[in-house]
Scaffold this motif. Structure first.
Motif, PDB file in Angstrom:
ATOM      1  N   PRO A   1       0.933  -0.737   0.244  1.00 35.56           N
ATOM      2  CA  PRO A   1      -0.034   0.124  -0.070  1.00 35.56           C
ATOM      3  C   PRO A   1       1.326   1.151   0.166  1.00 35.56           C
ATOM      4  O   PRO A   1       0.362   2.279  -0.737  1.00 35.56           O
ATOM      5  CB  PRO A   1      -0.841  -0.405   1.185  1.00 35.56           C
ATOM      6  CG  PRO A   1      -0.837  -1.414   1.262  1.00 35.56           C
ATOM      7  CD  PRO A   1       0.158  -2.273   1.065  1.00 35.56           C
ATOM      8  N   ALA A   2       1.801   1.217   0.878  1.00 32.46           N
ATOM      9  CA  ALA A   2       2.702   2.785   1.102  1.00 32.46           C
ATOM     10  C   ALA A   2       3.766   3.053  -0.549  1.00 32.46           C
ATOM     11  O   ALA A   2       3.521   4.047  -0.841  1.00 32.46           O
ATOM     12  CB  ALA A   2       3.615   2.599   1.992  1.00 32.46           C
ATOM     13  N   MET A   3       3.761   1.622  -1.240  1.00 31.44           N
ATOM     14  CA  MET A   3       4.573   2.067  -2.044  1.00 31.44           C
ATOM     15  C   MET A   3       3.751   2.297  -2.834  1.00 31.44           C
ATOM     16  O   MET A   3       3.918   3.142  -4.627  1.00 31.44           O
ATOM     17  CB  MET A   3       5.619   0.756  -2.768  1.00 31.44           C
ATOM     18  CG  MET A   3       6.218   0.341  -1.808  1.00 31.44           C
ATOM     19  SD  MET A   3       7.403   1.359  -0.990  1.00 31.44           S
ATOM     20  CE  MET A   3       7.831   1.042   0.624  1.00 31.44           C
ATOM     21  N   ALA A   4       2.987   1.711  -3.490  1.00 28.24           N
ATOM     22  CA  ALA A   4       1.363   1.963  -4.437  1.00 28.24           C
ATOM     23  C   ALA A   4       0.800   3.175  -4.437  1.00 28.24           C
ATOM     24  O   ALA A   4       0.646   4.256  -5.525  1.00 28.24           O
ATOM     25  CB  ALA A   4       0.159   1.065  -3.881  1.00 28.24           C
ATOM     26  N   SER A   5       0.712   4.142  -2.938  1.00 30.44           N
ATOM     27  CA  SER A   5       0.563   5.412  -2.396  1.00 30.44           C
ATOM     28  C   SER A   5       1.922   6.442  -3.297  1.00 30.44           C
ATOM     29  O   SER A   5       1.031   7.614  -3.620  1.00 30.44           O
ATOM     30  CB  SER A   5       0.063   5.613  -1.408  1.00 30.44           C
ATOM     31  OG  SER A   5       0.774   5.433  -0.399  1.00 30.44           O
ATOM     32  N   GLY A   6       2.352   5.999  -2.777  1.00 32.36           N
ATOM     33  CA  GLY A   6       3.950   6.996  -3.320  1.00 32.36           C
ATOM     34  C   GLY A   6       4.064   8.234  -2.064  1.00 32.36           C
ATOM     35  O   GLY A   6       4.068   9.259  -3.125  1.00 32.36           O
ATOM     36  N   ASP A   7       3.184   8.205  -1.278  1.00 32.27           N
ATOM     37  CA  ASP A   7       3.291   9.495  -0.815  1.00 32.27           C
ATOM     38  C   ASP A   7       3.733  10.665   0.045  1.00 32.27           C
ATOM     39  O   ASP A   7       4.916  10.062   0.447  1.00 32.27           O
ATOM     40  CB  ASP A   7       1.810   9.783   0.432  1.00 32.27           C
ATOM     41  CG  ASP A   7       1.261  11.008   1.290  1.00 32.27           C
ATOM     42  OD1 ASP A   7       2.114  11.962   1.022  1.00 32.27           O
ATOM     43  OD2 ASP A   7       0.375  10.311   1.809  1.00 32.27           O
ATOM     44  N   LEU A   8       4.534  11.615  -1.166  1.00 30.13           N
ATOM     45  CA  LEU A   8       5.963  12.055  -0.394  1.00 30.13           C
ATOM     46  C   LEU A   8       6.185  12.254   0.945  1.00 30.13           C
ATOM     47  O   LEU A   8       6.930  12.335   1.200  1.00 30.13           O
ATOM     48  CB  LEU A   8       6.180  12.996  -1.739  1.00 30.13           C
ATOM     49  CG  LEU A   8       7.479  14.054  -2.381  1.00 30.13           C
ATOM     50  CD1 LEU A   8       9.290  12.928  -1.589  1.00 30.13           C
ATOM     51  CD2 LEU A   8       7.754  15.125  -2.503  1.00 30.13           C
ATOM     52  N   LEU A   9       5.057  13.502   1.345  1.00 30.42           N
ATOM     53  CA  LEU A   9       5.331  13.482   2.334  1.00 30.42           C
ATOM     54  C   LEU A   9       4.766  12.185   4.020  1.00 30.42           C
ATOM     55  O   LEU A   9       5.858  12.604   4.685  1.00 30.42           O
ATOM     56  CB  LEU A   9       4.103  14.554   2.614  1.00 30.42           C
ATOM     57  CG  LEU A   9       3.874  15.993   2.527  1.00 30.42           C
ATOM     58  CD1 LEU A   9       2.650  16.577   2.861  1.00 30.42           C
ATOM     59  CD2 LEU A   9       5.029  16.847   3.405  1.00 30.42           C
ATOM     60  N   ALA A  10       4.595  11.465   3.213  1.00 29.85           N
ATOM     61  CA  ALA A  10       4.119  10.017   4.052  1.00 29.85           C
ATOM     62  C   ALA A  10       5.672   9.853   4.569  1.00 29.85           C
ATOM     63  O   ALA A  10       6.204   8.923   5.381  1.00 29.85           O
ATOM     64  CB  ALA A  10       3.121   9.221   3.467  1.00 29.85           C
ATOM     65  N   PHE A  11       6.681   9.683   2.396  1.00 31.89           N
ATOM     66  CA  PHE A  11       7.530   9.127   3.113  1.00 31.89           C
ATOM     67  C   PHE A  11       8.574   9.885   4.278  1.00 31.89           C
ATOM     68  O   PHE A  11       9.273   9.502   4.273  1.00 31.89           O
ATOM     69  CB  PHE A  11       8.031   9.036   1.549  1.00 31.89           C
ATOM     70  CG  PHE A  11       7.379   7.567   0.644  1.00 31.89           C
ATOM     71  CD1 PHE A  11       6.922   6.322   1.259  1.00 31.89           C
ATOM     72  CD2 PHE A  11       7.388   8.189  -0.631  1.00 31.89           C
ATOM     73  CE1 PHE A  11       6.518   5.910   0.711  1.00 31.89           C
ATOM     74  CE2 PHE A  11       7.089   6.838  -1.585  1.00 31.89           C
ATOM     75  CZ  PHE A  11       6.402   5.673  -1.048  1.00 31.89           C
ATOM     76  N   TRP A  12       8.638  10.621   4.081  1.00 32.52           N
ATOM     77  CA  TRP A  12       9.588  11.786   4.652  1.00 32.52           C
ATOM     78  C   TRP A  12       8.938  11.872   6.338  1.00 32.52           C
ATOM     79  O   TRP A  12      10.091  11.656   7.459  1.00 32.52           O
ATOM     80  CB  TRP A  12       9.242  13.536   4.437  1.00 32.52           C
ATOM     81  CG  TRP A  12      10.230  13.783   3.573  1.00 32.52           C
ATOM     82  CD1 TRP A  12      10.078  14.801   2.231  1.00 32.52           C
ATOM     83  CD2 TRP A  12      11.844  14.053   3.558  1.00 32.52           C
ATOM     84  NE1 TRP A  12      10.693  15.010   1.971  1.00 32.52           N
ATOM     85  CE2 TRP A  12      12.027  14.888   2.574  1.00 32.52           C
ATOM     86  CE3 TRP A  12      12.619  13.815   4.774  1.00 32.52           C
ATOM     87  CZ2 TRP A  12      13.662  14.471   2.622  1.00 32.52           C
ATOM     88  CZ3 TRP A  12      13.898  13.932   4.440  1.00 32.52           C
ATOM     89  CH2 TRP A  12      14.418  14.695   2.784  1.00 32.52           C
TER      90      TRP A  12
END
Length: 364
Positions: free
Chosen positions: A267-278
């Motif tokens: 799920p995290a990789m599918a969303s690719g949420d830049l802010l969430a990755f930080w």
């Protein structure tokens, strides 16, 4: 051979072929590529020398190489998955992870299944010498795949098959059995240069020749130091790897979905949420990437890549929340990360100073 094909299919592979071990015709090209320095900091490629092109020197006694294909396009991919991926590459709020890395680490998946296939063959014919490889040793896997009939070497240097494109992994089993050889297939790139034209950094310097030092996959995965300044803006939102030369390839309209759920996107990789990755500290990074190919780059390179993606996002739009994250991280960052954070912040357009004259209203 029919039994081998059946066993391979049962284990999730889509194709198997048998290659000879005489790769001497590939040696000149390998040496020229190394001498040009196109391997960058991947010194292991040079240290192994021509052993990469000499299977019997790598594994004494080898007579044949089994080459296998395993498709990795996620099972839930849309029919127009190439269009979807291009759209994601144009979304500054995303940090794009290469398709192959969104699920389970292919090294783990293929290695276990190659071992199982070797065991089945041993049960059938008796003990024999073998060794399995999955992008884990000095193996010319594309050359072997071409000689075993898996496909041909495309101009982007990846293996292509006219019925399935290039969205697949390769694995090999070096064996000391004189199995019948498979027939190679003919190449079908023709005059097409789509992959060369699409490469964001011009890393495909000529047909069948890639300068890894300019390749986004190399820069975001293999390269340990600073990303060269002149290439940062060209990376766009590509956080880990790059699929552009495959997305543009006309043969990939025939790409096949994986027969295994292992390569479905997390799920995290599918969303690719830049802010969430930080928001991932090192502990969370390790937890989120457990069993993933991405774990190998470590948290430091992950954040370096995020900084480059963030700078490219800020160049496209004002994003106060992202700027705040970068500014908060910079004081305690390592020298490498701090430099990339500073670069990223400098990409944001200058914000206009507050005017003493209030803006006109409709009533005015």
């Amino acid at each position: 051979m029919a039994d081998l094909q059946r066993w391979a299919h049962e284990l999730g592979f889509s194709q198997i072929g048998v290659a000879d071990i005489d790769l001497h015709s590939a040696e000149a090209g390998l040496l020229a590529w190394l001498q040009a320095g196109f391997h960058g900091s991947m010194h292991y490629m040079q240290s192994h020398g021509l052993k990469r092109a000499r299977p019997a020197e790598l594994v004494p006694g080898t007579l044949r190489v089994l080459s296998l294909r395993m498709d990795y396009l996620p099972q839930d991919s849309a029919p127009d998955w190439q269009t979807v991926e291009w759209q994601r590459l144009n979304d500054p709020q995303r940090a794009q992870v290469s398709l192959y890395a969104r699920g389970r680490d292919y090294h783990k998946v293929l290695r276990a299944r190659l071992q199982q296939l070797a065991t089945r063959l041993s049960d059938a014919v008796g003990p024999f010498g073998y060794r399995v490889f999955t992008d884990s040793a000095p193996v010319l896997e594309v050359e072997l795949a071409a000689r075993s009939g898996i496909g041909w070497r495309g101009k982007h240097t990846l293996t292509l098959h006219r019925d399935v494109g290039s969205m697949f992994f390769l694995g090999e089993i070096y064996i000391d059995l004189p199995l019948p050889l498979s027939e190679p297939v003919t190449a079908h790139c023709g005059q097409c240069t789509a992959c060369l034209d699409a490469c964001p950094t011009g890393a495909i310097v000529a047909p069948y020749r890639v300068d890894a030092r300019r390749c986004i996959s190399y820069l975001t995965i293999e390269h340990e130091g600073a990303i060269p300044l002149e290439l940062r803006s060209l990376i766009g939102n590509r956080l880990y790897g790059c699929d552009d030369c495959q997305l543009i390839c006309p043969w990939n309209k025939f790409a096949q979905k994986s027969r295994l759920a292992d390569f479905d996107a997390r799920p995290a990789m599918a969303s690719g949420d830049l802010l969430a990755f930080w928001s991932w500290d090192e502990t969370q990074f390790l937890r989120q990437t457990e069993g993933s190919a991405m774990r190998r780059i470590g948290h430091a390179r992950w954040q370096r890549n995020l900084a480059v993606v963030s700078g490219n996002a800020l160049r496209q739009r004002d994003w106060p929340e992202l700027r705040a994250v970068l500014q908060t991280l910079r004081p305690a960052a390592s020298e490498l990360l701090a430099e990339h954070l500073s670069w990223a912040l400098a990409q944001a357009p200058a914000r206009p100073t507050t005017s003493a004259t209030p803006p006109a209203t409709a009533a005015d």
